[in-house]
Motif scaffolding. Structure first.
Motif, short mmCIF file in Angstrom:
data_model
loop_
_atom_site.label_atom_id
_atom_site.label_comp_id
_atom_site.label_asym_id
_atom_site.label_seq_id
_atom_site.Cartn_x
_atom_site.Cartn_y
_atom_site.Cartn_z
N LEU A 180 0.84 -1.19 0.00
CA LEU A 180 0.00 0.00 0.00
C LEU A 180 0.88 1.25 0.00
N SER A 181 0.57 2.19 -0.88
CA SER A 181 1.34 3.43 -0.93
C SER A 181 0.42 4.60 -1.27
N ALA A 182 0.69 5.73 -0.64
CA ALA A 182 -0.01 6.97 -0.97
C ALA A 182 0.72 7.78 -2.02
N GLU A 183 1.89 7.30 -2.45
CA GLU A 183 2.69 8.06 -3.43
C GLU A 183 2.06 8.00 -4.82
N ASP A 184 2.42 8.98 -5.66
CA ASP A 184 1.84 9.09 -7.00
C ASP A 184 2.17 7.89 -7.88
N TYR A 185 3.31 7.24 -7.63
CA TYR A 185 3.69 6.12 -8.50
C TYR A 185 2.68 4.97 -8.44
N ALA A 186 1.87 4.91 -7.37
CA ALA A 186 0.88 3.84 -7.27
C ALA A 186 -0.08 3.88 -8.46
N GLU A 187 -0.47 5.08 -8.87
CA GLU A 187 -1.33 5.21 -10.06
C GLU A 187 -0.56 4.90 -11.33
N GLU A 188 0.70 5.33 -11.39
CA GLU A 188 1.49 5.13 -12.61
C GLU A 188 1.76 3.65 -12.87
N PHE A 189 1.99 2.87 -11.81
CA PHE A 189 2.36 1.47 -11.98
C PHE A 189 1.16 0.53 -11.96
N HIS A 190 -0.01 1.02 -11.54
CA HIS A 190 -1.16 0.14 -11.38
C HIS A 190 -1.53 -0.54 -12.70
N LYS A 191 -1.60 -1.86 -12.67
CA LYS A 191 -1.95 -2.73 -13.80
C LYS A 191 -0.86 -2.78 -14.89
N MET A 192 0.31 -2.25 -14.59
CA MET A 192 1.38 -2.23 -15.59
C MET A 192 1.87 -3.66 -15.88
N PRO A 193 2.04 -4.02 -17.16
CA PRO A 193 2.59 -5.34 -17.50
C PRO A 193 4.08 -5.39 -17.21
N SER A 194 4.59 -6.60 -16.98
CA SER A 194 5.99 -6.81 -16.68
C SER A 194 6.44 -8.10 -17.36
N LEU A 195 7.71 -8.20 -17.64
CA LEU A 195 8.24 -9.35 -18.37
C LEU A 195 8.62 -10.49 -17.43
N THR A 196 8.55 -11.72 -17.95
CA THR A 196 9.13 -12.89 -17.31
C THR A 196 10.04 -13.56 -18.32
N ARG A 197 10.63 -14.68 -17.94
CA ARG A 197 11.55 -15.35 -18.86
C ARG A 197 10.86 -16.25 -19.87
N SER A 198 9.52 -16.26 -19.85
CA SER A 198 8.77 -17.12 -20.76
C SER A 198 7.60 -16.35 -21.35
N ARG A 199 7.36 -16.53 -22.65
CA ARG A 199 6.20 -15.91 -23.29
C ARG A 199 4.89 -16.50 -22.78
N ALA A 200 4.97 -17.68 -22.20
CA ALA A 200 3.76 -18.34 -21.70
C ALA A 200 3.38 -17.87 -20.29
N VAL A 201 4.23 -17.07 -19.68
CA VAL A 201 3.96 -16.57 -18.33
C VAL A 201 3.91 -15.04 -18.39
N LYS A 202 2.73 -14.49 -18.26
CA LYS A 202 2.53 -13.04 -18.26
C LYS A 202 2.56 -12.51 -16.83
N LYS A 203 2.90 -11.23 -16.69
CA LYS A 203 2.97 -10.65 -15.35
C LYS A 203 2.46 -9.22 -15.37
N HIS A 204 1.77 -8.83 -14.30
CA HIS A 204 1.25 -7.47 -14.14
C HIS A 204 1.45 -7.03 -12.70
N LEU A 205 1.53 -5.72 -12.50
CA LEU A 205 1.52 -5.14 -11.17
C LEU A 205 0.09 -4.76 -10.79
N PHE A 206 -0.23 -4.85 -9.51
CA PHE A 206 -1.53 -4.39 -9.01
C PHE A 206 -1.25 -3.62 -7.74
N MET A 207 -1.62 -2.33 -7.75
CA MET A 207 -1.19 -1.41 -6.70
C MET A 207 -2.35 -1.01 -5.79
N PRO A 208 -2.36 -1.44 -4.54
CA PRO A 208 -3.29 -0.83 -3.57
C PRO A 208 -2.98 0.66 -3.45
N GLY A 209 -3.96 1.44 -3.05
CA GLY A 209 -3.69 2.88 -2.94
C GLY A 209 -4.86 3.67 -2.42
#
Length: 403
Positions: free
Chosen positions: A124-153
């Motif tokens: 949980l963060s009150a900082e502005d980056y919580a909105e910027e990163f919310h639901k942002m996709p992220s890479l893994t070492r496999s195309r079959a494994v997707k990743k996303h950030l989910f930011m409480p705020g």
């Protein structure tokens, strides 16, 4: 849908507290997912939920399957059997905790080309980056494994707060403004006191008098609490105070300061409490001193005036977090009152290390004296957070949109 929720207990009980609360909130949804909860320290989980048996690698709780992060080797076959008919597809990593080796092998197996999704539920963060990163996709070492950030705020552009039903029901009861609710709250406080102290103590206490006092739970980090205790003692001359001192890092140093300052108001050492009981302590109280992820979220949602003790970081970076929280609170407080709140928050957190010799010039007496006026402002702040929506339902909506 089955969710694998992963939790490593990094610092005390905040991490497992959030994972436990999230699991309960998800299970109360109209279309609740199945849950496998994977925890590295089942002993910490058992402290919050005594129904957990720390010695079992696989067990059932509230309809969930609870698994040890570190299963004995002879249990790995049982884990493989468990996942055979329901393989991992959606992983909720609480606080970038990583994944146990046995689950990592399943996720990145070359023999399973189906898409898997990892969602990193951040702090949980009150900082502005919580909105910027919310639901942002992220890479893994496999195309079959997707990743996303989910930011409480704290804003509508984030995932919001976990609004679990037991807490919200208790909140509604304790925040009931009707005249008949006053006696009900007093009765609840008396009943709560009976669970907080041992029978020998309750026999020597005037429970109704203790229940009618101004309750201040203290759950923070190590430091010199003499200035805090002195302000509580001064306020007790105006309205009798009861300190509820939670088990943990601040317990011994607060009680030592209380003894050095003459024990001018009663202070009760609390046993370690299960999550629902601690929630009620916060809601039953008048002013809160809290630390940690889970207790901060409950304090913010409670509608009670509170003081937050942030974890100290290099170069006092915790002050960035504190100022961000204050910026979210500021629109709800009038200017003069906010100056006192800001001064208390900054002074309480402006340090490089923790310890019983660490003290500063914080003053909470102005906040205690103004708490009757501050209470509706903090209540409006908590109402605004609730209007942002339930993190659990928002998380499921997001998962439905990406899988």
């Amino acid at each position: 849908m089955t969710l694998d929720i992963l939790c490593k207990v990094v610092d005390n009980f905040g991490d497992i507290g959030v994972a436990f609360r999230l699991s309960r909130a998800l299970s109360s949804l109209a279309e609740a997912p199945s849950i496998r909860l994977i925890v590295d320290r089942l002993d910490a989980f058992a402290a919050l939920e005594p129904a957990i048996n720390p010695s079992l690698a696989i067990q059932k709780l509230h309809g969930w399957t609870v698994l040890s992060w570190w299963p004995p080797k002879d249990f790995l076959a049982d884990y493989e059997t468990l996942y055979c008919n329901d393989p991992p597809r959606i992983i909720i990593e609480c606080f970038a905790c990583g994944r146990p080796d046995w689950l990592e092998d399943m996720l990145f197996s070359s023999g399973d080309p189906r898409i898997k999704t990892i969602i990193n539920l951040e702090y949980l963060s009150a900082e502005d980056y919580a909105e910027e990163f919310h639901k942002m996709p992220s890479l893994t070492r496999s195309r079959a494994v997707k990743k996303h950030l989910f930011m409480p705020g704290f804003t509508p552009g984030t995932g919001g707060f976990i609004l679990d039903e037991p807490f919200m029901s208790l909140r509604a009861e304790y925040n009931d403004a009707s005249a008949s609710a006053v006696d009900t709250r007093l009765s609840r406080r008396i009943s709560l006191l009976k669970t907080l102290v041992n029978p020998g103590q309750t026999e020597s206490m005037n429970l109704e008098e203790f229940a009618g006092r101004y309750w201040i739970p203290v759950f923070a980090y190590e430091r010199n609490y003499e200035r805090i205790v002195a302000d509580m003692a001064a306020f007790s001359q105006e309205r009798p105070v009861l300190a509820l001192v939670a088990a943990g890092k601040s317990e011994s140093c607060f009680m030592s300061a209380w003894e050095r300052c003459g024990q001018t108001f009663p202070a009760i050492r609390l046993p370690f409490l299960r999550q629902e009981t601690w929630d009620e302590v916060l809601l039953a109280s008048d002013f809160l001193i809290v630390r940690g992820e889970d207790s901060l979220s409950r304090a913010a949602l409670s509608g009670r005036p509170f003081l937050w003790h942030a974890y100290p970081q290099e170069a006092a970076h915790q002050l960035v977090k504190v100022r961000a929280l204050l910026s979210r609170l500021k629109p709800y407080i009038d200017e003069n009152a906010f100056l006192s709140i800001e001064a208390a928050f900054i002074a309480f957190n402006d340090r490089l290390v923790d310890g019983v010799d660490v003290s500063s010039n914080e003053r909470i007496l102005p906040l205690l004296e103004a708490s009757a006026c501050l209470a509706p402002r903090f209540a409006a702040f908590s109402d605004g957070l609730i209007e942002n929506g339930n993190l659990a339902s928002g998380l499921m909506t997001f998962i439905d949109s990406i899988v």
